[in-house]
Design a protein around this motif. Structure first.
Motif, PDB file in Angstrom:
ATOM      1  N   ILE A   1       9.773  -1.292  -1.320  1.00 58.57           N
ATOM      2  CA  ILE A   1       8.692  -2.206  -0.945  1.00 58.57           C
ATOM      3  C   ILE A   1       7.922  -1.593   0.210  1.00 58.57           C
ATOM      4  N   SER A   2       6.560  -1.670   0.128  1.00 60.37           N
ATOM      5  CA  SER A   2       5.708  -1.254   1.246  1.00 60.37           C
ATOM      6  C   SER A   2       4.951  -2.480   1.705  1.00 60.37           C
ATOM      7  N   VAL A   3       4.996  -2.693   2.964  1.00 58.67           N
ATOM      8  CA  VAL A   3       4.289  -3.826   3.546  1.00 58.67           C
ATOM      9  C   VAL A   3       3.215  -3.267   4.465  1.00 58.67           C
ATOM     10  N   TYR A   4       1.942  -3.572   4.157  1.00 58.31           N
ATOM     11  CA  TYR A   4       0.808  -3.061   4.927  1.00 58.31           C
ATOM     12  C   TYR A   4       0.424  -4.093   5.968  1.00 58.31           C
TER      13      TYR A   4
ATOM     14  N   TYR B   1      10.425  -0.659   2.938  1.00 62.14           N
ATOM     15  CA  TYR B   1      11.762  -1.203   2.767  1.00 62.14           C
ATOM     16  C   TYR B   1      12.300  -0.693   1.431  1.00 62.14           C
TER      17      TYR B   1
ATOM     18  N   PRO C   1      11.064  -8.120   2.073  1.00 61.66           N
ATOM     19  CA  PRO C   1       9.877  -8.961   2.264  1.00 61.66           C
ATOM     20  C   PRO C   1       8.974  -8.846   1.052  1.00 61.66           C
ATOM     21  N   GLU C   2       8.074  -9.759   1.040  1.00 60.26           N
ATOM     22  CA  GLU C   2       7.170  -9.756  -0.102  1.00 60.26           C
ATOM     23  C   GLU C   2       6.190  -8.601   0.040  1.00 60.26           C
ATOM     24  N   ALA C   3       6.060  -7.891  -1.005  1.00 61.48           N
ATOM     25  CA  ALA C   3       5.175  -6.739  -0.964  1.00 61.48           C
ATOM     26  C   ALA C   3       3.732  -7.202  -0.978  1.00 61.48           C
ATOM     27  N   ASN C   4       2.847  -6.409  -0.369  1.00 62.94           N
ATOM     28  CA  ASN C   4       1.419  -6.722  -0.417  1.00 62.94           C
ATOM     29  C   ASN C   4       0.641  -5.456  -0.724  1.00 62.94           C
ATOM     30  N   THR C   5      -0.613  -5.676  -0.932  1.00 62.27           N
ATOM     31  CA  THR C   5      -1.478  -4.544  -1.232  1.00 62.27           C
ATOM     32  C   THR C   5      -1.987  -3.970   0.084  1.00 62.27           C
TER      33      THR C   5
END
Lengths: 579, 350
Positions: free
Chosen positions: A438-441, A450, B26-30
């Motif tokens: 998971i990538s969180v921007y 993550y 966590p919830e992934a985002n663009t």
């Protein structure tokens, strides 16, 4: 001598009661005369030449004595020996020995010995010296018990086999008897060819004969109606049996009970001694149930035996075959019939309906009540199964252990067993797992990564089954089952990166992750069971799950992974309860 | 006892097994910022956070004029895109912070211009003036030419007084209209009276770099010579503007105040506050939108503006954009067409 006289007097009394012969004092006088020494020679001579002998007859042993005397009579009639005075002299010479022997016998019977402990010591010593003294060993009892059991089984088998065969023979004989046409009154010789109607009891397997009750014979009328003029005591005592066949010739069939020619009876031309008639005609009162037994050919033995003797002879046994009911009347013609229909035969005109008949023996068979068997067993096995996740030809390992309860059904479904099992099933998988990244921007333009990776290795399921076994043969069974399975635990290797701490964390042999697996499944089982011993059985089971074992959300795949496995195992019976 | 021991042992075995739960993700985002479009017909998709693409933002200057900018850099593609906005004259208003003058949004394309200067009633002063722009050469001239918009430093020499030069900033294209920084001067015997045009604002007066007053109007005697007067104003929202000019004192009396006016024959090009400048560096070559007059007619739209930071003065502003423009390399004259450009962008406000 007075004892002998007393004995003979009693015998005569009893005989008179039985034969309904009025006692006359002259009987004693004549008997007494015969017993005198002076007349002994004459008596012997008379005995040797006379046809009729009047022995002492004990009521309780009357029949035996009578028959035995009759045998002697027959023997004597057949074999005549000239009397010589030396016979008496020899008898006198041995009289003392005979008296002494008799005295010793009486003494031995009257002497009782008190047991003293030293007797045992002496005996013990003697046994030890002879090497006959054995110390008790419990194994002896076990062996003895085996022998006893084996013996009991033999006896049991032999007994009931003989009963069954006897019943069969009686039934066949009865049918045979019925099948032959009866023209004679007594219903016994009913065949047109005047064949003897025989109540044939044969078979070498018969070894047991019982005479339970005394056969009560009355033949007043027959005696009275007899044309025999021999009303003497000799005649009364005469009990020769005359058996006739088609030709009217007399014979003794050692293994056959043949009854008298009816014609002779009906026509009253029977020249036999009334006693013979009485003996021959089994006439009983209605209250009397005579148990007539089967005759063992072997026990009959000599052809000189009176067949009627055969009927009455007792051979040691404890079983009774059945009851032959004899409906007795006071009628003249006593018949022995195995079928009441015979009495109704138009050819049998003079047969009285109330005449004596012998019915087929009853054999009561107790119905064996079916008993339910409950058994509890430990089962375990190993095998192979399909690989979950990515396809592979290589199978993966399966194991199981648990408890199995079965109960044997009764009545109609005797070959079915119902039951259930509680199992712990182990599944091992290789290269099965999932990975998430998971990538969180963020708004600053940066990114936080993550990740987590899980490799599921071993799964343990709890399984409850409903089982049905079908017994193909005593050792072979087919097994069918359906049950529920629940995921109890899962072992895996895991690694992850927590965004807060940007470093890899590895956890191996972890039991805390069940994600990626579905918890419930329905499982079908088809198997085969081979009974190795009484407690051990070999099992071969195939299992098939109904639902997907994997969670598509985690595996990110729509592929359906059902459980398929084959296992070989053993089943050990803990205990059985029979009710 | 043995049974309990067995049970306890079993419990111990079960409880001693490692049971680390599966960590939650966590919830992934663009990607928050991205630019996609066609650069000379080649599709470009730059997502900040992927493939090494990153974004930077801040404040800069363009010819002395503060600008807000943001730029996305793609190392893999050797591409850098910068979007820059000239700061609006009024940033903070009663409506809040506005980094954009949406009513005046357009491309800033430099146009040459000129200004003339005047010396009040002293007509002869013009004969003794030499002017140098941006540290250039002093020439005797009565007008100043500018090639680009901005605030330029212009130096003056008055040869009838001496050889000292006096440098003052002169705005071209960024004249204050919403914040009136103008003022007038008048003599009052031996004092010079300074009067602001807009008395509602906050004032700060600096004479020769020294603060002298905060009044809208004040008077003070000045020495003989040329003095630089700077008038700073602030409104209630702290929006600030200034105007700097020269005055001459002769015999302790105000002689003249330097005045600047557009050259005759030229029109006011309008305020250039809040204009956008798009610059693209591709393969190390700079292409900008400020050199092509065609961009005067191109549109640049901004929407969904989101400010980050302190509410009174945020530090960043994110927005969605879309534009189409032609960029040109000033040196080579090569152009680059950007069409269908859109995305999310971010500029710095501080």
């Amino acid at each position: 001598m007075s004892e002998l006289n007393k004995h003979m007097d009693d015998a005569f009394k009893k005989m008179s009661e039985d034969l309904k012969v009025t006692y006359d004092k002259s009987f004693w006088e004549s008997a007494k005369a015969k017993l005198d020494d002076a007349n002994l020679d004459d008596a012997f001579k008379a005995a040797a030449s006379a046809m009729e002998v009047s022995p002492a007859l004990d009521a309780t042993e009357g029949i035996d004595d009578m028959f035995m005397d009759a045998a002697f009579v027959d023997a004597s009639s057949e074999a005549s020996v000239s009397y010589d005075s030396s016979f008496f002299e020899e008898f006198m010479n041995q009289q003392g020995d005979l008296i002494m022997d008799e005295a010793f016998n009486e003494a031995s019977s009257s002497v009782t010995v008190d047991y003293l402990p030293q007797f045992w010591n002496d005996a013990d010593r003697a046994l030890r010296n002879e090497g006959l003294h054995y110390e008790y060993d419990s194994a002896y009892w076990a062996e003895a018990r085996k022998l006893l059991d084996r013996s009991d089984r033999k006896v049991f088998f032999t007994r009931w086999t003989s009963v069954a065969i006897a019943l069969l023979l009686i039934s066949f004989g009865g049918q045979q008897f019925l099948s032959t046409s009866i023209t004679n009154v007594n219903g016994i010789q009913a065949s047109e060819s005047h064949n003897e109607s025989e109540l044939v009891v044969s078979g070498n397997n018969l070894s047991e004969v019982v005479l339970a009750n005394e056969l009560k014979v009355e033949d007043n009328n027959s005696i009275n109606s007899s044309t025999s003029n021999d009303n003497s005591e000799e005649g009364l005592a005469h009990h020769e049996m005359v058996h006739t066949n088609d030709n009217g010739s007399a014979h003794n069939s050692g293994s056959q009970l043949t009854l008298e020619n009816a014609q002779e009876i009906t026509n009253g031309t029977d020249t036999r001694n009334p006693l013979d008639q009485a003996i021959e005609n089994l006439e009983t009162t209605n209250e009397t149930n005579a148990q007539i037994t089967l005759i063992d050919n072997n026990s009959v033995g000599s052809s000189t035996r009176n067949p009627l003797d055969n009927v009455i002879e007792v051979v040691e046994s404890s079983s009774t075959i059945g009851t032959l009911e004899v409906l007795g009347t006071q009628q003249t013609n006593s018949v022995i019939s195995t079928d009441m229909n015979l009495l109704n035969s138009p050819e049998i005109h003079s047969i009285d309906r109330n005449s004596n008949t012998l019915k087929m023996p009853k054999v009561t068979i107790e119905q064996i009540k079916p008993r339910t068997v409950h058994s509890l067993s430990v089962v375990g096995g190993s095998g192979i199964g399909n690989k979950w996740g990515s396809f592979s030809f290589l199978p993966t390992l399966r194991n199981s252990v648990g408890l199995e309860y079965m109960t044997c059904t009764v009545k109609r479904f005797k070959n079915l067993e119902l039951g259930g099992s509680l199992m712990l099933n182990h599944v091992k998988q290789n290269n099965f797992g999932y990975e998430d990244r998971i990538s969180v921007y963020n708004t600053y333009g940066g990114v936080t990564k993550y990740s987590r990776s899980v490799q599921l290795k071993n799964m343990v399921y709890g399984n409850a089954n409903f089982l049905v076994n079908h017994r193909l043969s005593p050792r072979h069974k087919m097994k069918f089952g359906v049950g529920f399975e629940y995921l109890l635990a899962a072992n895996s290797n895991m690694s992850f990166i927590d965004g807060k701490v940007q470093q890899v964390t590895i956890v191996n042999d972890n039991w805390g992750v069940k994600e990626g697996l579905n918890k419930f499944d329905v499982r079908f089982t088809v198997g085969y069971e081979y009974q190795l011993t009484n407690t051990l059985a070999l099992q071969l089971n195939t299992n098939y799950g109904m639902f997907d074992r994997t969670d598509d959300f985690y595996l990110k795949s729509d592929e359906k992974n059902v459980e398929i496995g084959v296992m070989l195992g053993l089943k050990y019976n803990l205990f059985r309860l029979v009710r | 006892m043995r049974k309990w021991s067995l049970i306890l042992a079993l419990v111990a075995v079960v409880t001693s097994c490692k049971k680390e739960p599966l960590p939650d993700l966590p919830e992934a985002n663009t990607p928050y910022y991205s630019v996609s479009g066609y650069v000379d017909g080649e599709f470009v998709d730059m997502n900040v956070g992927q493939e090494g693409i990153h974004i930077s933002q801040g404040v800069s200057e363009m010819n002395g004029i503060p600008t807000f900018y943001g730029q996305i850099i793609s190392p893999n593609e050797n591409l850098r895109l910068r979007i820059e906005f000239t700061r609006p004259e009024i940033v903070v208003s009663s409506a809040g912070v506005s980094a954009f003058d949406l009513s005046n949004l357009g491309y800033l394309v430099h146009q040459p211009g000129c200004k003339t200067f005047s010396f009040g009633s002293n007509i002869l002063q013009g004969n003794f003036v030499q002017v140098a722009v941006e540290s250039g050469i002093f020439n005797q001239q009565n007008e100043i030419s500018f090639d680009e918009y901005g605030k330029h430093e212009v130096s003056f020499k008055f040869t009838d007084i001496g050889q000292n030069s006096f440098t003052i900033p002169i705005k071209y294209g960024f004249e204050n209209t919403m914040l009136n920084t103008g003022f007038t001067t008048s003599p009052n015997q031996d004092t010079t009276v300074f009067s602001a045009n807009d008395i509602e604002l906050n004032h700060e007066w600096y004479i020769d770099g020294t603060w002298v007053s905060s009044e809208a109007e004040f008077g003070m005697p000045l020495s003989i010579g040329i003095h630089k007067v700077e008038h700073k104003v602030k409104d209630t929202h702290e929006n600030e503007a200034s105007h700097t000019t020269l005055i001459r004192i002769t015999d302790f009396v105000l002689d003249w105040q330097l005045g600047l006016n557009p050259c005759s024959g030229t029109s006011n090009s309008g305020s250039k506050y809040g204009k956008v400048i798009v610059t693209l560096w591709k393969d190390g070559v700079e292409y900008s939108s400020v050199h092509l007059n065609d961009n005067l007619s191109n549109n640049f739209s901004v929407s969904n503006i989101e400010y980050f930071g302190v509410q009174s003065m945020p530090s960043r502003a994110a927005f969605e954009f879309s534009f189409g423009t032609t960029l040109m390399n000033e040196d080579s004259g090569d152009s680059l067409s950007l069409s269908g450009m859109s995305g999310n962008f971010n500029i710095g406000l501080q």
